[in-house]
Enzyme design. Sequence first.
Site, mmCIF file in Angstrom:
data_model
loop_
_atom_site.group_PDB
_atom_site.id
_atom_site.type_symbol
_atom_site.label_atom_id
_atom_site.label_comp_id
_atom_site.label_asym_id
_atom_site.label_seq_id
_atom_site.Cartn_x
_atom_site.Cartn_y
_atom_site.Cartn_z
ATOM 1 N N HIS A 1 0.844 -1.197 0.000
ATOM 2 C CA HIS A 1 0.000 0.000 0.000
ATOM 3 C C HIS A 1 0.874 1.240 0.000
ATOM 4 C CE1 HIS A 1 -3.742 -1.993 0.233
ATOM 5 N NE2 HIS A 1 -3.488 -2.564 1.390
ATOM 6 N N HIS B 1 -0.405 -9.677 1.789
ATOM 7 C CA HIS B 1 -1.552 -9.891 2.671
ATOM 8 C C HIS B 1 -2.594 -10.850 2.075
ATOM 9 C CE1 HIS B 1 -2.307 -5.694 1.042
ATOM 10 N NE2 HIS B 1 -3.230 -6.405 0.476
ATOM 11 N N CYS C 1 2.376 -13.512 2.873
ATOM 12 C CA CYS C 1 3.264 -13.591 4.037
ATOM 13 C C CYS C 1 2.937 -14.857 4.839
ATOM 14 C CB CYS C 1 3.054 -12.352 4.903
ATOM 15 S SG CYS C 1 4.036 -12.409 6.404
ATOM 16 N N HIS D 1 -10.722 -4.723 4.737
ATOM 17 C CA HIS D 1 -9.308 -4.877 4.357
ATOM 18 C C HIS D 1 -9.108 -6.197 3.605
ATOM 19 C CE1 HIS D 1 -4.963 -5.321 4.625
ATOM 20 N NE2 HIS D 1 -4.932 -4.017 4.821
ATOM 21 N N GLU E 1 -6.779 -8.306 3.512
ATOM 22 C CA GLU E 1 -6.256 -9.417 4.320
ATOM 23 C C GLU E 1 -7.404 -10.125 5.049
ATOM 24 O OE1 GLU E 1 -3.334 -8.400 7.355
ATOM 25 O OE2 GLU E 1 -3.841 -10.257 8.407
ATOM 26 N N THR F 1 -3.448 -9.662 11.207
ATOM 27 C CA THR F 1 -2.050 -9.609 11.678
ATOM 28 C C THR F 1 -1.610 -8.230 12.157
ATOM 29 O OG1 THR F 1 -1.293 -9.195 9.424
ATOM 30 C CG2 THR F 1 -1.291 -11.490 10.164
ATOM 31 N N CYS G 1 1.316 -10.209 13.968
ATOM 32 C CA CYS G 1 2.662 -10.644 13.577
ATOM 33 C C CYS G 1 3.732 -9.888 14.361
ATOM 34 C CB CYS G 1 2.863 -10.503 12.078
ATOM 35 S SG CYS G 1 3.358 -8.880 11.567
ATOM 36 N N SER H 1 -2.691 1.928 4.136
ATOM 37 C CA SER H 1 -1.953 0.884 4.845
ATOM 38 C C SER H 1 -2.527 0.711 6.248
ATOM 39 C CB SER H 1 -0.465 1.262 4.907
ATOM 40 O OG SER H 1 0.160 0.566 5.958
ATOM 41 N N SER I 1 5.024 -1.106 5.109
ATOM 42 C CA SER I 1 5.110 -1.022 3.649
ATOM 43 C C SER I 1 5.701 0.320 3.208
ATOM 44 C CB SER I 1 3.725 -1.230 3.038
ATOM 45 O OG SER I 1 2.794 -0.342 3.617
HETATM 46 FE FE1 F3S Z 1 3.686 -10.273 7.185
HETATM 47 FE FE2 F3S Z 1 3.429 -8.850 9.332
HETATM 48 FE FE3 F3S Z 1 4.544 -7.819 7.257
HETATM 49 S S1 F3S Z 1 1.935 -10.228 8.477
HETATM 50 S S2 F3S Z 1 3.499 -8.765 5.579
HETATM 51 S S3 F3S Z 1 5.378 -9.537 8.435
HETATM 52 S S4 F3S Z 1 3.206 -6.732 8.674
#
Ligand code: F3S
Length: 295
Positions: free
Chosen positions: A40, A72, A94, A122, A124, A159, A187, A215, A258
Site C-alpha cells: 500500500h 496480505h 506472508c 481490508h 487481508e 495480523t 505478527c 496501509s 510497507s
Molecule cells: Fe507479514 Fe506482518 Fe509484514 S503479516 S506482511 S510480516 S506486517
Amino acid sequence: MTVSLARHSGFCFGVRRAIQLALDAAQGGQEIFTLGELIHNPQYVQQMADLGIKVVPSAADIHDSIVVIRSHGITKSELQQLTDNGNTIIDATCPYVSRTHDLVREAVTSGIQVLILGDPKHPEVIGMHSYGDQDTLVVAPGDEIPKLRDNRLCVISQTTQTIENLNDLVSKLLPDLLELRVFNTICLATSQRQQASACLAKNSDLMVVIGGRHSSNTRMLARLCAQYTETIHVETEAELKAEDFMGRQNIGLAAGASTPEETIVSVYNKIKKINGEPDAVTRISEIPLFKEESC
Ligand code: F3S
C-alpha cells in the site's frame, strides 16, 4: 531539535519477501502482474510499474500470465480463478497471513465457529474470511459483538491489530462462552513497530508517521502514537509544513511495514531542512534511532 526514528520502522519481512519475489520474476524481462497493489504505497507501486510489474484489480482480468500474490493474501475463490485462467502463480502471501488461513480452516473443520478481529473491508481480512464457512464472522475493533451460533468460539486476529484490541474483545466474549480458543496472530513485525513507535511517542512532542493512507498497519501506528502525543500521518515529505515544527524540540518518526526506505529518508531530510540544517542523509541507517531502553 532532535529527530529520531523508531527502532523498528519500514519494510517488514513479509513485504521484503513479496517485493523480492516480484523483482526476481521480472528479471526475465516478461510482464508481471500483481493482483491488487503489492504494497500500500503509491510511490513504490509506480516504481514497480516502471520495472514491468503491473497491478490488475481483479482475478478475472488476468489470463495465461505470471501473477504475484501480494503479502496480505487473496481469497480462496480469487486463487481458484487465477489457476482456472491458466496463470503461473508466485505466492508471496506472508507466512504470518497464510497461518491465519490455516487456523480459520482448521477451526471450521473441527466444528467451531470463527470470529475474525479486524477491518472487514481490508483485503487481508476478506482473504481470511474466505477460508471460513457461512457462520464465520468479522468484528472491527470496538464494534458490537455479533450474535454467535453457540457457546464455543475461536477468535483469530488480523495480523496488524493491536494486542489491546484483541484483549478487549476476548474480555467481552469470555463471560458468555463455555469454550473460547484465541490465536494471537498479530505478527512480530507489527507488534515490534507498535511497541517502538509508542515508546518514541511518549518521549516526543510531535510524531510523524510515514506510510500509505490505505496501509492498515500505518494507520494503526498513527492512532497508537496519537494516544501519547500530537501525531501527523504523511505519505511523503511533500505533505510536511514548516508550521508543524514550530517550537518543537523532540520529533519522532515512525514508518509502517510497507513504507520504503527512500520515503523515510526524504521525510527526515525535509524536517532537517525546515529546521535550517542542510546536512542530508542518504540511507536510513544514518538516521538516529530512538533508544527504547528509556521508555
Ligand atoms: Fe507479514 Fe506482518 Fe509484514 S503479516 S506482511 S510480516 S506486517
